[in-house]
Design a protein around this motif. Structure first.
Motif, PDB file in Angstrom:
ATOM      1  N   ILE A   1       1.149  -1.152   0.245  1.00  0.00           N
ATOM      2  CA  ILE A   1       0.011   0.465   0.322  1.00  0.00           C
ATOM      3  C   ILE A   1       0.992   1.749   0.020  1.00  0.00           C
ATOM      4  O   ILE A   1       0.303   1.991  -0.580  1.00  0.00           O
ATOM      5  N   GLU A   2       1.980   1.828   1.170  1.00  0.00           N
ATOM      6  CA  GLU A   2       2.929   2.549   0.919  1.00  0.00           C
ATOM      7  C   GLU A   2       3.149   2.390  -0.605  1.00  0.00           C
ATOM      8  O   GLU A   2       3.645   3.845  -0.832  1.00  0.00           O
ATOM      9  N   HIS A   3       3.828   1.575  -1.556  1.00  0.00           N
ATOM     10  CA  HIS A   3       4.034   1.404  -2.570  1.00  0.00           C
ATOM     11  C   HIS A   3       3.453   2.481  -3.486  1.00  0.00           C
ATOM     12  O   HIS A   3       3.027   2.048  -4.764  1.00  0.00           O
ATOM     13  N   GLY A   4       1.883   3.095  -3.176  1.00  0.00           N
ATOM     14  CA  GLY A   4       0.990   3.386  -3.896  1.00  0.00           C
ATOM     15  C   GLY A   4      -0.337   1.928  -4.359  1.00  0.00           C
ATOM     16  O   GLY A   4      -1.120   2.012  -5.556  1.00  0.00           O
ATOM     17  N   HIS A   5      -0.268   0.863  -4.062  1.00  0.00           N
ATOM     18  CA  HIS A   5      -0.944   0.330  -4.563  1.00  0.00           C
ATOM     19  C   HIS A   5      -2.379   0.242  -3.957  1.00  0.00           C
ATOM     20  O   HIS A   5      -2.272   0.586  -2.346  1.00  0.00           O
ATOM     21  N   ARG A   6      -3.555   0.075  -4.394  1.00  0.00           N
ATOM     22  CA  ARG A   6      -5.137  -0.120  -3.787  1.00  0.00           C
ATOM     23  C   ARG A   6      -5.330  -1.298  -4.384  1.00  0.00           C
ATOM     24  O   ARG A   6      -6.201  -1.924  -3.465  1.00  0.00           O
ATOM     25  N   ARG A   7      -5.880  -1.291  -5.103  1.00  0.00           N
ATOM     26  CA  ARG A   7      -5.827  -3.151  -5.686  1.00  0.00           C
ATOM     27  C   ARG A   7      -4.796  -3.927  -5.736  1.00  0.00           C
ATOM     28  O   ARG A   7      -3.638  -4.254  -6.335  1.00  0.00           O
ATOM     29  N   ILE A   8      -4.847  -5.151  -4.401  1.00  0.00           N
ATOM     30  CA  ILE A   8      -3.997  -6.217  -4.240  1.00  0.00           C
ATOM     31  C   ILE A   8      -5.019  -7.541  -4.258  1.00  0.00           C
ATOM     32  O   ILE A   8      -5.447  -7.673  -2.882  1.00  0.00           O
ATOM     33  N   ALA A   9      -4.322  -7.989  -5.181  1.00  0.00           N
ATOM     34  CA  ALA A   9      -4.979  -9.642  -4.620  1.00  0.00           C
ATOM     35  C   ALA A   9      -3.944 -10.387  -4.095  1.00  0.00           C
ATOM     36  O   ALA A   9      -2.963 -10.203  -2.844  1.00  0.00           O
ATOM     37  N   PHE A  10      -5.170 -12.041  -3.002  1.00  0.00           N
ATOM     38  CA  PHE A  10      -4.008 -12.185  -2.228  1.00  0.00           C
ATOM     39  C   PHE A  10      -4.672 -13.665  -2.785  1.00  0.00           C
ATOM     40  O   PHE A  10      -6.100 -13.619  -3.602  1.00  0.00           O
TER      41      PHE A  10
ATOM     42  N   GLY B   1      -4.763 -11.183   8.459  1.00  0.00           N
ATOM     43  CA  GLY B   1      -3.441  -9.995   8.013  1.00  0.00           C
ATOM     44  C   GLY B   1      -3.953  -9.373   6.761  1.00  0.00           C
ATOM     45  O   GLY B   1      -3.494  -8.104   7.209  1.00  0.00           O
ATOM     46  N   TYR B   2      -4.072  -9.835   5.858  1.00  0.00           N
ATOM     47  CA  TYR B   2      -4.582  -9.515   4.482  1.00  0.00           C
ATOM     48  C   TYR B   2      -5.378  -8.554   4.644  1.00  0.00           C
ATOM     49  O   TYR B   2      -5.631  -6.867   4.263  1.00  0.00           O
ATOM     50  N   PHE B   3      -6.259  -8.362   5.057  1.00  0.00           N
ATOM     51  CA  PHE B   3      -7.939  -7.783   5.374  1.00  0.00           C
ATOM     52  C   PHE B   3      -7.349  -7.175   6.556  1.00  0.00           C
ATOM     53  O   PHE B   3      -8.268  -6.060   6.361  1.00  0.00           O
ATOM     54  N   GLY B   4      -6.513  -7.090   7.735  1.00  0.00           N
ATOM     55  CA  GLY B   4      -6.876  -6.028   8.317  1.00  0.00           C
ATOM     56  C   GLY B   4      -5.733  -5.073   8.007  1.00  0.00           C
ATOM     57  O   GLY B   4      -6.127  -3.445   8.429  1.00  0.00           O
ATOM     58  N   ALA B   5      -5.491  -4.577   7.297  1.00  0.00           N
ATOM     59  CA  ALA B   5      -4.184  -4.099   6.403  1.00  0.00           C
ATOM     60  C   ALA B   5      -5.059  -3.101   5.873  1.00  0.00           C
ATOM     61  O   ALA B   5      -4.711  -2.137   5.439  1.00  0.00           O
ATOM     62  N   LEU B   6      -5.612  -3.647   4.806  1.00  0.00           N
ATOM     63  CA  LEU B   6      -6.513  -3.244   3.874  1.00  0.00           C
ATOM     64  C   LEU B   6      -7.912  -2.151   4.705  1.00  0.00           C
ATOM     65  O   LEU B   6      -7.469  -0.865   4.914  1.00  0.00           O
ATOM     66  N   GLN B   7      -8.385  -3.005   5.964  1.00  0.00           N
ATOM     67  CA  GLN B   7      -8.808  -2.334   6.298  1.00  0.00           C
ATOM     68  C   GLN B   7      -8.256  -0.908   7.103  1.00  0.00           C
ATOM     69  O   GLN B   7      -8.831  -0.082   7.418  1.00  0.00           O
ATOM     70  N   LYS B   8      -7.116  -1.248   7.604  1.00  0.00           N
ATOM     71  CA  LYS B   8      -6.294   0.131   8.225  1.00  0.00           C
ATOM     72  C   LYS B   8      -6.185   1.525   6.821  1.00  0.00           C
ATOM     73  O   LYS B   8      -6.308   2.203   7.439  1.00  0.00           O
TER      74      LYS B   8
ATOM     75  N   ILE C   1      -9.684   0.512   2.621  1.00  0.00           N
ATOM     76  CA  ILE C   1      -9.115   0.143   1.004  1.00  0.00           C
ATOM     77  C   ILE C   1     -10.017  -1.275   1.732  1.00  0.00           C
ATOM     78  O   ILE C   1     -10.399  -1.693   2.422  1.00  0.00           O
ATOM     79  N   GLY C   2     -11.339  -0.749   0.337  1.00  0.00           N
ATOM     80  CA  GLY C   2     -12.554  -1.668   0.790  1.00  0.00           C
ATOM     81  C   GLY C   2     -12.546  -3.279  -0.095  1.00  0.00           C
ATOM     82  O   GLY C   2     -11.218  -3.598  -1.011  1.00  0.00           O
ATOM     83  N   PHE C   3     -12.731  -4.507   0.669  1.00  0.00           N
ATOM     84  CA  PHE C   3     -12.336  -5.678   0.691  1.00  0.00           C
ATOM     85  C   PHE C   3     -13.650  -6.272  -1.400  1.00  0.00           C
ATOM     86  O   PHE C   3     -14.359  -6.103  -0.728  1.00  0.00           O
ATOM     87  N   ASP C   4     -12.750  -6.909  -1.924  1.00  0.00           N
ATOM     88  CA  ASP C   4     -12.722  -7.228  -3.048  1.00  0.00           C
ATOM     89  C   ASP C   4     -13.065  -8.837  -3.043  1.00  0.00           C
ATOM     90  O   ASP C   4     -11.303  -8.898  -3.025  1.00  0.00           O
ATOM     91  N   GLU C   5     -13.467  -9.271  -3.049  1.00  0.00           N
ATOM     92  CA  GLU C   5     -13.980 -10.289  -2.556  1.00  0.00           C
ATOM     93  C   GLU C   5     -13.221 -11.930  -3.516  1.00  0.00           C
ATOM     94  O   GLU C   5     -12.733 -12.620  -4.123  1.00  0.00           O
ATOM     95  N   THR C   6     -12.982 -11.260  -5.340  1.00  0.00           N
ATOM     96  CA  THR C   6     -12.855 -11.568  -6.503  1.00  0.00           C
ATOM     97  C   THR C   6     -11.564 -11.525  -6.435  1.00  0.00           C
ATOM     98  O   THR C   6     -11.232 -12.013  -7.228  1.00  0.00           O
TER      99      THR C   6
END
Lengths: 337, 337
Positions: A177-186, A202-209, A212-217
């Motif tokens: 995220i610090e590198h500017g990404h907003r759409r990040i896949a797992f 942990g992935y969700f936690g960071a997005l939430q913080k 960034i909305g959660f996109d299950e796709t």
DNA sequence: TCGTGTTGATAGAACGATCTACTAACTAGC
DNA sequence: GCTAGTTAGTAGATCGTTCTATCAACACGA
């Protein structure tokens, strides 16, 4: 040719002393005079005696063997873990029985019982996905020391050694995220695997913080392998709004994702940011060098071995947990605009 | 809490039969009537009995443990070997004691003796470079079954399972020559390592066959590691008449040679041809995919385990050797003009 | 001279199973 | 009714150690 193995009795007879005397000498007791000691030592080397530790163990109800049950030795994370366990065990006077459960709970159950029959002093287990509670219940009632390793098990009466998967994933996603990404896949991993659940959390936690909305796709499930990432990344690349970065379940997945990206004309670490998980040795020599969360399997292994041996020495010590905070190792693959 | 482990005696008392009867039932003898069998079985599950295999082994002078001594588990070749040995051993009712010698002959000696003390039924050893003859001499006089694996040992009274290093290297160099290369380097490996000696001999053989003169500046010696190839290739690239291709001692070296080439502005598989050795899994996922000689560690391991168990069952069978002919796996890295 | 230690060594029972040899109770054959 | 054979089960020694208890011999102090 080999007749019978020479025993303590033959030594005693040959040296003209009693069996007990020989036994005392073998164990380095100071209660025996130097002359007799030498006489016995002479007999030992003359007859070519080898100590029978199992017989001694039967008598003393002890054992220098510890059992190690892992899923698959071939996964570099477990390789490092095993190597470290073997080394520290050996240094502390133990040998390790190595078996692979192949991620099969039934097999794991049989193996654990079999190890007990073989008289191990304790057991280190990396629970297979879907492990049976009875497996651990049985070990507990038998009173045999057990250390759970790598993957947590919901029973806090066992010692545990493993990495902090939640925090590790959180760190990795933070960096992305610090590198500017907003759409990040797992990418990768199967539901029901506790390690993956923690990483996903942990992935969700960071997005939430970072709001960034959660996109299950963007979350792709698959059995991780050396090639599975190719398909995983294809799926998210096919999305209407594809991600620009991904956290992978492990380094296998990440390395194959690199190949997948190239198949789509994308350069990993340039057109797409990638972070792996585990920190296996080949992550360093991949091209481009893989940025990854280093879980330090060797340290986990050493801790597990020390904890187990500690409990063998002192069965009633309080339960302990050793959770290792991973290091984020940033190399090349996470760089992308 | 755990008191004493319940033994066959308690079972006998609880079921109102003799110790011998319980023993017979445990071993599935048909000489016991169904009613008593059931009574005993009931007692067993009621008291939570676990069989003490070491006690039985003491009496029967047998063992279901085999020892495996390797140098370093962390090398993927040995990982695959170990995984295969463990699997086939387990399928045939054996457990494996895994230890690492760390390429230290003294340590290897101690370990082998220690395993014997622990009562292994047999031993699989990958001899450390510089192994002491006494190590094997001792094992021979003790009459314990031994299978030498991977690296040959100059004593034809032991069974052996391993790859044909000579032929493997020969094949690889043949392929390079067919692709038009005349100046071919041999990178990595240390003098005194029998595997390397055989590979080097195969390399020479192939050159000779094609009437290519031997140039010793093209043979670089070094302790192989995940980075050693970088320096190795730099040395030959600095030559007045540098090579256009190389056979590497193993895949570790080959992969790091790729990095080294890139540092010199050369694309592996395009400006320089490269063939590795071992066929470890990550060769497939390297970039570019590494052409290599696939030694099939799994097959070597399975063979070693079968041979050892065969000898345990039948100690006086004639000595046998299983030499596996490797496959040349051509992917990308060997392509270059 | 006697009791009291100390030293060095031993006999014999364990540990938890298996193995050999034996027996009691039936069955069958004649 | 007697012998022989089978069936179901057992007693006791044994595997190679260690452990507990004991002992003989000698020195020492009073």
């Amino acid at each position: 040719m080999k007749d019978k193995r020479v025993t303590i009795n033959e030594i005693a007879a040959h040296a003209g002393v009693s069996r007990s005397t020989v036994s005392l000498i073998l164990r380095g007791s100071g209660r025996i005079s130097e002359p007799t000691r030498q006489r016995v030592q002479a007999a030992i080397s003359e007859l070519g005696y080898t100590y029978n530790r199992s017989a001694a163990n039967l008598r003393t109800q002890s054992s220098q063997a510890i059992g190690l049950i892992i899923n698959d030795l071939t996964n570099p994370f477990f390789t490092e873990l095993t190597a470290a366990i073997e080394q520290t065990a050996e240094r502390r006077g133990y040998f390790v029985y190595l078996v692979q459960s192949g991620e099969d709970p039934d097999h794991q159950h049989k193996l654990s019982l079999s190890m007990v029959e073989h008289g191990v002093a304790g057991l280190i287990i990396c629970p297979a996905t879907g492990s049976h509670p009875e497996t651990f219940e049985r070990l507990r009632t038998l009173g045999i020391p057990v250390c759970i390793a790598v993957r947590p098990w919901p029973d806090d009466r066992f010692d545990f050694a493993g990495p902090d998967n939640f925090r590790a994933a959180h760190m990795a996603v933070d960096a992305l995220i610090e590198h500017g990404h907003r759409r990040i896949a797992f990418l990768g991993g199967e539901r029901g695997n506790p390690s993956r659940d923690d990483r996903l959390a942990g992935y969700f936690g960071a997005l939430q913080k970072h709001d960034i909305g959660f996109d299950e796709t963007l979350v792709i499930e698959s059995r991780p392998s050396r090639t599975s990432g190719i398909k995983d990344v294809a799926k998210v690349l096919a999305l209407a709004d594809p991600p620009s970065a991904a956290l992978c379940y492990n380094d296998f997945v990440a390395i194959s994702v690199m190949h997948g990206l190239r198949q789509h004309g994308l350069q990993p670490g340039q057109d797409f940011a990638l972070i792996g998980f585990d920190g296996m040795p080949e992550a360093e020599t991949s091209f481009p060098p893989l940025s990854t969360v280093f879980l330090d399997a060797r340290r986990v292994g050493a801790n597990a071995a020390h904890m187990l041996i500690g409990r063998i020495d002192e069965p009633d010590r309080p339960v302990s947990r050793s959770v290792i905070v991973p290091d984020l190792v940033l190399r090349q693959s996470h760089k992308a605009s």
